[in-house]
Design an enzyme around this catalytic site. Structure first.
Site, PDB file in Angstrom:
ATOM      1  N   GLY A  43     -24.762 -20.054 -28.191  1.00  0.00           N
ATOM      2  CA  GLY A  43     -24.560 -18.712 -28.722  1.00  0.00           C
ATOM      3  C   GLY A  43     -24.886 -18.624 -30.184  1.00  0.00           C
ATOM      4  N   THR A  46     -23.826 -13.582 -36.573  1.00  0.00           N
ATOM      5  CA  THR A  46     -24.287 -13.387 -37.938  1.00  0.00           C
ATOM      6  C   THR A  46     -24.011 -14.610 -38.802  1.00  0.00           C
ATOM      7  OG1 THR A  46     -22.198 -12.256 -38.204  1.00  0.00           O
ATOM      8  CG2 THR A  46     -24.153 -10.892 -38.093  1.00  0.00           C
ATOM      9  N   LEU A  49     -24.797 -20.510 -35.664  1.00  0.00           N
ATOM     10  CA  LEU A  49     -25.059 -20.839 -34.269  1.00  0.00           C
ATOM     11  C   LEU A  49     -23.890 -21.585 -33.644  1.00  0.00           C
ATOM     12  CD1 LEU A  49     -28.620 -22.250 -34.961  1.00  0.00           C
ATOM     13  CD2 LEU A  49     -28.131 -20.029 -33.940  1.00  0.00           C
ATOM     14  N   VAL A  50     -23.803 -21.535 -32.315  1.00  0.00           N
ATOM     15  CA  VAL A  50     -22.788 -22.302 -31.600  1.00  0.00           C
ATOM     16  C   VAL A  50     -23.488 -23.258 -30.636  1.00  0.00           C
ATOM     17  CG1 VAL A  50     -20.688 -22.224 -30.221  1.00  0.00           C
ATOM     18  CG2 VAL A  50     -21.263 -20.291 -31.681  1.00  0.00           C
ATOM     19  N   LYS A  66     -19.455 -24.820 -33.903  1.00  0.00           N
ATOM     20  CA  LYS A  66     -19.905 -23.599 -34.554  1.00  0.00           C
ATOM     21  C   LYS A  66     -20.450 -23.982 -35.919  1.00  0.00           C
ATOM     22  CE  LYS A  66     -17.761 -19.061 -35.341  1.00  0.00           C
ATOM     23  NZ  LYS A  66     -16.536 -18.301 -35.046  1.00  0.00           N
ATOM     24  N   ASP A 165     -10.338  -8.414 -33.891  1.00  0.00           N
ATOM     25  CA  ASP A 165     -11.631  -8.302 -33.204  1.00  0.00           C
ATOM     26  C   ASP A 165     -11.511  -8.746 -31.750  1.00  0.00           C
ATOM     27  OD1 ASP A 165     -14.315  -7.652 -33.003  1.00  0.00           O
ATOM     28  OD2 ASP A 165     -14.993  -9.628 -33.630  1.00  0.00           O
TER      29      ASP A 165
END
Lengths: 531, 251
Positions: A43, A46, A49-50, A66, A165
């Site tokens: 994934g 902003t 990356l993961v 991450k 969130d």
């Protein structure tokens, strides 16, 4: 944590076998990375990356890593990363994601957070039921997922942490193993301690993905509370029941304003108009006052939440849901109260493994594993050829295709077409380098398919940004294709790139250039037919 | 945890005075004594405070920054972690942790204004590198509790709101010592109230007794604070500079 050997070394890490970036600096991997076998990218957002990795000493254990990029603007470690580390280092709860390690790579000044890997998330589980199983999630699973989500949230709230969130993609569920079916709340980039904020909570930007955003935020509340998380849980509960987002408003991205008329409209249509009677502090909210004609002008028909979620109005599930979707944040049910609700005391009782019902006879749904992009290495370098047209007959639309990576924890592209763009008086022009055109006629019948692969979008945007950089004489330095801000140092012109998704096979991209002079706003847009 | 001090990493990391008063081997080799060590840390706390005034951040950010600085030096040497860069970087990191982010270039700018000595010169990149080293040295524990909150709750209860100013000042001065590494913050707040009661000649014994805290601890902290004020009179700039000069320039 802090294993002490995080100094850079010049030894390499043996990545996955498909990692064939021979021209890349594989030989410069720090020693600490060697304890992992990199599987691939799962994934991006902003922040960076993961990656999925396995611990070499214990191959059965998977880790999500991450990677936070170092910003080029001399801002050091991103405040988002700082907030996330700060909170996660203090947190310890079964229903909250576990930070197992933090690493620093001094060579490229990047920061890595290693988490216990969770195979599933509510976004994918809901999607799987909607698009593949074509059947509702069984009541046990819904209840167990909800209970665990509330349990984790209660822990956070009792420690003065608001998540801010919550959305299905941030609610992880453990896959096979000892913790199978256990919910983990993730992504604390926006979370904060609210016990003693030094600034009003509204000051660090508008938060919460719009569909799950509480009405007080939409109306401009300055000091909000943990109740915003409970509203999001209500929206997620409804989505688990119906497999559809409850309030799918269209976001106006260009305004820094939290006021989102369409989102409020979607809410009012289902829950009816809020009244001062039921929500006394309503009149104090900035946008309730200032946008009288929009919000208060329209009168809404009978509220019909029960018919939207297909629940009998007398059921306990409905009672709980309606208490989560209470307009007045002060009356809204708290996580602690929700856990005590009658709904959880009745059969089927919520269990630890939400995915496998304890009763026999229930069909166990097998959820797909997370797609892994094995072509991306820790540097985020892909082996994609950017010049290759992405429309080249790639008919695979499922999420399981190898190199196709769904956008995970970053802001998901919002499916909408915002009319206001067209009416804006700013100069709208088609981006010069783009040969593409929106083809309205080619809409598929299944209009609500999500972007299942960011790889395509990424490639497109790479090309586009490349041209863009030339266009801006190299000053626009955005590397991240998703919502990355770049700017020209000299003129302080800011570039905001908006990626939108139209409900068809065309993708629309917007680029907004904000200059010091507010009159000079250039909006660029272009549409690209993906397939 | 973020709200419960007793389950926080801060509580778990509290040290004894003897553990704090350890000069790292590398620094010893440079001739740094325990007294020098304390002087330099105090000097750096002042430095952080002066910078903070210029970039306009709240006292809590300063307090967190000083706590970071003191924590780092319980594990790392000043030889390897030049205090002249570490101090502003602690402020930089604390400003992010306390949600009042200050730009690195501002710190560079104001340091140049405050200190003409070229040993205090650094660039943005030095801050960014040091930020990562500090994060590592702190083992990524960033939540720090301070006496200020307890103070504002205790003062009205003690009927001493008129002493707010003096107590606040006392708490600020405790950051010139290592108290934040050793004692739970509300004990430090109580000690400051105790000192203020003595200074203002206010009879508060009954109130303190009702609190059911170990008054010995409070009184000991109060004594340390008073001792500190006594000893501070003897400290001259020359003395501080002599200590600073034992440190290598740019390790």
């Amino acid at each position: 944590m802090g294993d002490g050997n995080s100094n850079s070394s010049s030894r390499g890490i043996s990545g996955s076998s498909s990692n064939n970036n021979s021209n890349n600096s594989n030989s410069n991997r720090p020693e600490w990375l060697q304890q992992y076998d990199l599987i691939g990218k799962i994934g991006e957002g902003t922040y960076g990356l993961v990656f999925l990795a396995k611990i070499k000493s214990n191959r059965s254990k998977s880790i999500a890593i991450k990677k936070f990029k170092q910003s080029k603007d001399g801002d050091g470690v991103s405040p988002t990363a700082i907030r996330e580390i700060m909170l996660l280092r203090e947190i310890n709860h079964e229903n909250v994601v576990k930070l197992v390690n933090v690493h620093i790579n001094h060579v490229d000044m990047s920061l890595y957070l290693a988490f216990d890997y969770a195979e599933h998330d509510l976004y994918e589980i809901i999607r799987h039921h909607r698009d593949k199983v074509i059947q509702a999630i069984n009541p046990y699973t819904v209840k167990a997922l909800l209970w665990q989500l509330l349990n984790g949230l209660n822990y956070l709230h009792s420690n003065w942490i608001i998540h801010r969130d919550l959305k299905p993609s941030n609610i992880l569920v453990m896959g096979e193993g000892e913790e199978q079916g256990v919910v983990k709340i993730a992504d604390f980039g926006l979370a904060r301690i609210y016990q003693a904020p030094l600034k009003p909570l509204s000051e660090n930007g508008v938060v919460v993905t719009i569909w799950y955003r509480a009405p007080e935020l939409l109306l401009g509340a300055k000091h909000y509370t943990s109740a915003v998380d409970m509203w999001a849980v209500g929206c997620i509960f409804a989505e688990l029941l119906t497999l559809k987002p409850l309030f799918q408003g269209q976001e106006v991205k260009a305004t820094p304003n939290p006021f989102q008329l369409d989102q409020l409209d979607k809410i009012f249509r289902v829950l009816g108009h809020p009244t001062q009677d039921k929500w006394p502090t309503l009149v104090n909210l900035p946008h309730w006052q200032s946008d009288l004609q929009h919000i208060q002008g329209h009168k809404y028909e009978n509220p019909g939440l029960h018919s939207v979620v297909h629940l009998p109005p007398k059921s306990h599930a409905y009672d709980l849901l309606s208490k989560m979707l209470e307009y007045d944040p002060r009356k809204r049910i708290t996580a602690a109260q929700a856990l005590e609700h009658e709904y959880f005391r009745l059969e089927p009782l919520p269990g630890r493994n939400a995915l496998v019902p304890s009763q026999t006879g229930e069909k166990v749904v097998t959820y797909p594993t997370r797609p892994v992009d094995t072509t991306t290495d820790f540097e985020g370098t892909t082996s994609l050829q950017p010049s290759q047209p992405v429309s080249s007959g790639n008919a695979v639309s499922g999420s399981m295709a190898g190199p196709h990576v769904p956008s995970r924890s970053g802001p998901r592209p919002v499916p909408m077409w915002n009319e206001s763009w067209q009416h804006s008086n700013a100069k709208g022009c088609r981006f010069p380098g783009s040969s593409a055109a929106a083809d309205e006629k080619e809409r598929l019948r299944n209009g609500d398919a999500w972007i299942s692969s960011t790889t395509e979008v990424e490639t497109l945007l790479r090309e586009w940004l490349y041209s863009m950089q030339n266009f801006m004489r190299g000053d626009c330095a955005s590397e991240d294709p998703h919502l990355k801000w770049g700017y020209r140092r000299n003129t302080r012109t800011q570039v905001q790139q908006n990626l939108l998704y139209k409900r068809s096979e065309s993708y629309l991209f917007f680029l907004v250039l904000y200059c010091d002079d507010p009159a000079v706003t250039i909006k660029l847009s272009f549409a690209q037919n993906i397939r | 945890m973020a709200s419960n001090f007793w389950t926080s990493s801060h509580y778990k990391q509290l040290l004894d005075q003897e553990e704090v008063d350890v000069v790292q081997q590398l620094d010893k080799e440079k001739g740094i004594t325990l007294e020098d060590f304390k002087l330099i840390k105090m000097h750096m706390a002042n430095y952080i405070g002066r910078l903070a005034q210029n970039v306009k951040v709240r006292q809590r950010v300063v307090a967190t920054a000083v706590a970071y600085m003191r924590r780092v030096y319980t594990k790392k040497s000043m030889t390897e972690y030049d205090p002249r860069i570490l101090a502003p970087t602690c402020l930089y990191l604390a400003s992010k942790a306390e949600e009042s982010t200050v730009q690195a270039r501002l710190l560079v700018f104001y340091t140049r204004k405050l200190y003409v000595d070229e040993k205090y010169r650094y660039e943005i990149k030095d801050i960014l590198e040091m930020e990562m080293r500090i994060l590592e040295a702190l083992n990524y524990y960033l939540v720090v509790f301070h006496p200020y909150r307890a103070l504002s709750q205790l003062l009205p209860d003690a009927g001493m709101t008129d002493a707010t100013q003096i107590c606040w000042g006392l708490v600020n001065d405790t950051y010139k010592m290592d108290l934040i590494l050793i004692h739970p913050p509300h004990f430090i707040a109580l000690a400051c109230i105790y000192v203020a009661s003595v200074l203002k000649d206010k009879e508060n014994t009954a109130w303190f007794e009702e609190l059911r805290v170990d008054m010995n601890v409070v009184k000991n902290i109060a004594m340390e604070i008073l001792d500190f004020y006594d000893s501070q009179k003897m400290i001259t700039d020359e003395r501080t500079n002599a200590a600073m000069n034992k440190l290598p320039f740019r390790p």
